[in-house]
Motif scaffolding. Structure first.
Motif, PDB file in Angstrom:
ATOM      1  N   VAL A  91       0.846  -1.200   0.000  1.00 34.40           N
ATOM      2  CA  VAL A  91       0.000   0.000   0.000  1.00 34.40           C
ATOM      3  C   VAL A  91       0.880   1.248   0.000  1.00 34.40           C
ATOM      4  O   VAL A  91       0.606   2.223  -0.716  1.00 34.40           O
ATOM      5  CB  VAL A  91      -0.955  -0.014   1.210  1.00 34.40           C
ATOM      6  CG1 VAL A  91      -1.640   1.336   1.378  1.00 34.40           C
ATOM      7  CG2 VAL A  91      -1.998  -1.110   1.039  1.00 34.40           C
ATOM      8  N   ALA A  92       1.943   1.228   0.804  1.00 27.06           N
ATOM      9  CA  ALA A  92       2.868   2.366   0.824  1.00 27.06           C
ATOM     10  C   ALA A  92       3.485   2.590  -0.552  1.00 27.06           C
ATOM     11  O   ALA A  92       3.668   3.728  -0.991  1.00 27.06           O
ATOM     12  CB  ALA A  92       3.957   2.128   1.866  1.00 27.06           C
ATOM     13  N   ALA A  98       3.560   3.454  -7.317  1.00 22.70           N
ATOM     14  CA  ALA A  98       3.510   2.173  -8.022  1.00 22.70           C
ATOM     15  C   ALA A  98       2.212   2.067  -8.814  1.00 22.70           C
ATOM     16  O   ALA A  98       1.188   2.639  -8.439  1.00 22.70           O
ATOM     17  CB  ALA A  98       3.625   1.008  -7.034  1.00 22.70           C
ATOM     18  N   HIS A  99       2.248   1.324  -9.899  1.00 19.65           N
ATOM     19  CA  HIS A  99       1.057   1.173 -10.743  1.00 19.65           C
ATOM     20  C   HIS A  99       0.114   0.112 -10.196  1.00 19.65           C
ATOM     21  O   HIS A  99      -1.104   0.249 -10.259  1.00 19.65           O
ATOM     22  CB  HIS A  99       1.470   0.801 -12.171  1.00 19.65           C
ATOM     23  CG  HIS A  99       0.312   0.617 -13.094  1.00 19.65           C
ATOM     24  ND1 HIS A  99      -0.324  -0.599 -13.264  1.00 19.65           N
ATOM     25  CD2 HIS A  99      -0.356   1.500 -13.886  1.00 19.65           C
ATOM     26  CE1 HIS A  99      -1.317  -0.452 -14.123  1.00 19.65           C
ATOM     27  NE2 HIS A  99      -1.349   0.799 -14.512  1.00 19.65           N
ATOM     28  N   ASP A 100       0.656  -0.978  -9.659  1.00 19.94           N
ATOM     29  CA  ASP A 100      -0.171  -2.079  -9.162  1.00 19.94           C
ATOM     30  C   ASP A 100       0.674  -2.900  -8.206  1.00 19.94           C
ATOM     31  O   ASP A 100       1.897  -2.724  -8.119  1.00 19.94           O
ATOM     32  CB  ASP A 100      -0.627  -2.956 -10.332  1.00 19.94           C
ATOM     33  CG  ASP A 100      -1.833  -3.831  -9.991  1.00 19.94           C
ATOM     34  OD1 ASP A 100      -2.265  -3.825  -8.817  1.00 19.94           O
ATOM     35  OD2 ASP A 100      -2.334  -4.524 -10.901  1.00 19.94           O
ATOM     36  N   PHE A 101       0.021  -3.783  -7.435  1.00 14.93           N
ATOM     37  CA  PHE A 101       0.792  -4.705  -6.593  1.00 14.93           C
ATOM     38  C   PHE A 101       0.204  -6.102  -6.679  1.00 14.93           C
ATOM     39  O   PHE A 101      -0.992  -6.284  -6.905  1.00 14.93           O
ATOM     40  CB  PHE A 101       0.880  -4.206  -5.149  1.00 14.93           C
ATOM     41  CG  PHE A 101      -0.401  -4.281  -4.351  1.00 14.93           C
ATOM     42  CD1 PHE A 101      -0.724  -5.413  -3.612  1.00 14.93           C
ATOM     43  CD2 PHE A 101      -1.265  -3.197  -4.308  1.00 14.93           C
ATOM     44  CE1 PHE A 101      -1.884  -5.472  -2.865  1.00 14.93           C
ATOM     45  CE2 PHE A 101      -2.426  -3.244  -3.561  1.00 14.93           C
ATOM     46  CZ  PHE A 101      -2.747  -4.382  -2.838  1.00 14.93           C
ATOM     47  N   VAL A 304      -6.060   2.319  -0.137  1.00 19.06           N
ATOM     48  CA  VAL A 304      -4.732   2.488  -0.713  1.00 19.06           C
ATOM     49  C   VAL A 304      -4.457   3.967  -0.964  1.00 19.06           C
ATOM     50  O   VAL A 304      -3.502   4.537  -0.455  1.00 19.06           O
ATOM     51  CB  VAL A 304      -4.590   1.665  -2.003  1.00 19.06           C
ATOM     52  CG1 VAL A 304      -3.230   1.898  -2.645  1.00 19.06           C
ATOM     53  CG2 VAL A 304      -4.780   0.172  -1.704  1.00 19.06           C
ATOM     54  N   VAL A 305      -5.308   4.601  -1.756  1.00 14.78           N
ATOM     55  CA  VAL A 305      -5.185   6.042  -1.993  1.00 14.78           C
ATOM     56  C   VAL A 305      -6.467   6.707  -1.492  1.00 14.78           C
ATOM     57  O   VAL A 305      -7.515   6.567  -2.117  1.00 14.78           O
ATOM     58  CB  VAL A 305      -4.967   6.359  -3.480  1.00 14.78           C
ATOM     59  CG1 VAL A 305      -4.915   7.878  -3.691  1.00 14.78           C
ATOM     60  CG2 VAL A 305      -3.688   5.716  -3.987  1.00 14.78           C
TER      61      VAL A 305
END
Length: 457
Positions: A91-92, A98-101, A304-305
């Protein structure tokens, strides 16, 4: 498939070989690295289209490495990979750009979907509105206040990633407009935008609405039904009033977020979908967690955001811009001559608390236009309830000025019902569940009425 390579930075040899094999089988050129030093050297030497970055590297923190890469080439899509116990780190990374995880273990299709989405983001042209200023409103927003310029910048920065956006704010502040703007500025704009109000659907039907059902799976299931998650495949699923989601369904939603897999009610086989999740609530999600109404692990997976939509009373002159734009639109629809607000009405609007926010402002103007003609809106045209002492959403019902019986006499019954419901919601800080308790109806009844009003304009 890709002229520029995918840079894969993974320290576990077996996983690196597996990921390389999957990518090459799908037609991607791959450059591999076993540690941060090798990955940074490959990044500087080449021009990777996408970076796949394990956050746990032997020689350096992966998040720190990502910061250096994005500082050198800000437009590079980075997919971070993390273990199940390190969601907070992922998440950080998303908040840092970052675009995705991906959370280990993940399957081949989820992996390829993530890479495909990142490539689309890398290849998409810059936002067409780039000719406009960064503070200009995206989508359907109106306003140029400092608070809203921050919101516009946040929307633009997050739109082209796969980050889940968690939108908060009082009722009527434009949370769905925010979600639509994120979708329209994303590389998924050509795909569907599917909104679902979790509070407007009875809990016993909600799973079917989200995930679908097969014929005969329960009484009344006379045919197969596609759920919202499947309808949003390739696009965006917007879950409004997420804190109203049933606890059992929250568990299934968490599994969906982890696997990108849906299983309709009564189905024997699951299927993969490629969906971005946006969500919103007018409640305090942390309070919902404390009360046992919202899963903490789901909250941290979704949050996340964060984007907080400011209430209208904190947006200064935006209230006049919104009012005059809406006034002209309504006048055109109703064949009226209205063009502006007179000076006294502008001062009143700027000083009023607007407990129902933009939605209340639009309702006021609609009533004015239907019952009067211009060119200017004057104080005498305003609803009587707007002319009393300012009501603030944090005041109690006893402190707020009630609707007068005189102001209701002569109005259609449906309009009176709407006024009473909207007034009650406003007095309880935009909380539909609280208003429902006072009015002795279910929250889903109020949500359905609100959706109906919105659909009819």
């Amino acid at each position: 498939m890709t002229a520029r390579p995918v840079l894969l930075i993974e320290d576990t040899p077996s996983l690196r070989l597996l990921y390389e094999s999957i990518l090459k089988s799908a037609g991607h050129e791959v450059t591999g690295a076993a540690d941060a030093a090798g990955g940074l050297a490959a990044f500087r030497a080449g021009d990777p289209a996408v970076v796949i970055l394990d956050l746990m590297l032997p020689d350096r923190d992966g998040l720190d490495l990502m910061h250096e890469m994005l500082a050198a080439r800000p437009g590079t899509p980075v997919i971070v990979v993390t273990a199940d116990g390190s969601i907070n780190k992922a998440v950080a990374a998303m908040r840092a750009g970052a675009h995705d995880f991906l959370v280990k273990p993940f399957d081949q299709q989820r992996f390829l979907n993530a890479v495909g989405d990142a490539l689309k983001a890398a290849q998409a042209p810059a936002e067409a509105a780039g000719a406009a200023g960064e503070g200009d409103p995206p989508g359907e927003f109106i306003g140029s206040s400092a608070e809203m310029r921050k919101i516009y910048a946040r929307i633009r920065s997050v739109a082209r990633s796969m980050a889940t956006v968690f939108i908060t704010g009082e009722s009527g502040t434009g949370k769905e407009l925010c979600a639509q703007a994120v979708h329209r500025l994303s590389n998924r704009a050509a795909g569907p935008f599917v909104p679902l109000n979790c509070g407007a659907i009875p809990s016993e039907l909600l799973e079917s609405e989200v995930f679908g059902h097969v014929k005969g799976s329960f009484t009344g299931a006379i045919s197969d039904k596609q759920g919202a998650a499947a309808a949003a495949d390739g696009g965006t699923l917007f879950l409004d009033e997420i804190c109203e989601l049933d606890l059992n369904l929250q568990t299934k939603l968490l599994r969906f977020l982890q696997t990108s897999t849906i299983q309709p009610v009564g189905a024997t086989r699951a299927r993969k979908v490629n969906v971005r999740i946006l969500c919103a609530t007018n409640q305090d999600p942390l309070d919902a967690i404390r009360r046992g109404r919202f899963r903490e692990d789901l909250y941290y997976r979704l949050h996340v955001v964060p984007i907080h939509m400011p209430p209208l009373r904190e947006r200064g002159e935006d209230v006049i811009l919104i009012a005059e734009r809406a006034l002209r639109d309504f006048a055109r629809e109703e064949g009226r001559a209205f063009r502006t607000l007179d000076a006294e009405v502008k001062a009143l609007f700027l000083g009023y608390g607007w407990p129902g926010n933009v939605r209340q402002l639009l309702n006021v103007l609609r009533h004015v236009v239907v019952l009067n003609d211009g060119p200017a809106v004057t104080r005498e045209m305003l609803p009587i309830e707007l002319l009393g002492p300012e009501r603030h959403p944090d005041k109690t019902a006893a402190e707020a000025r009630p609707l007068s019986l005189q102001s209701l006499v002569g109005r259609p019954l449906a309009e009176i019902e709407r006024l009473v419901i909207e007034e009650t919601i406003a007095r309880y800080g935009g909380s539909v569940p609280k208003a429902a308790r006072v009015l002795d109806v279910s929250p889903s009844t109020l949500y359905r009425k609100i959706e109906g009003w919105k659909a009819r304009g």
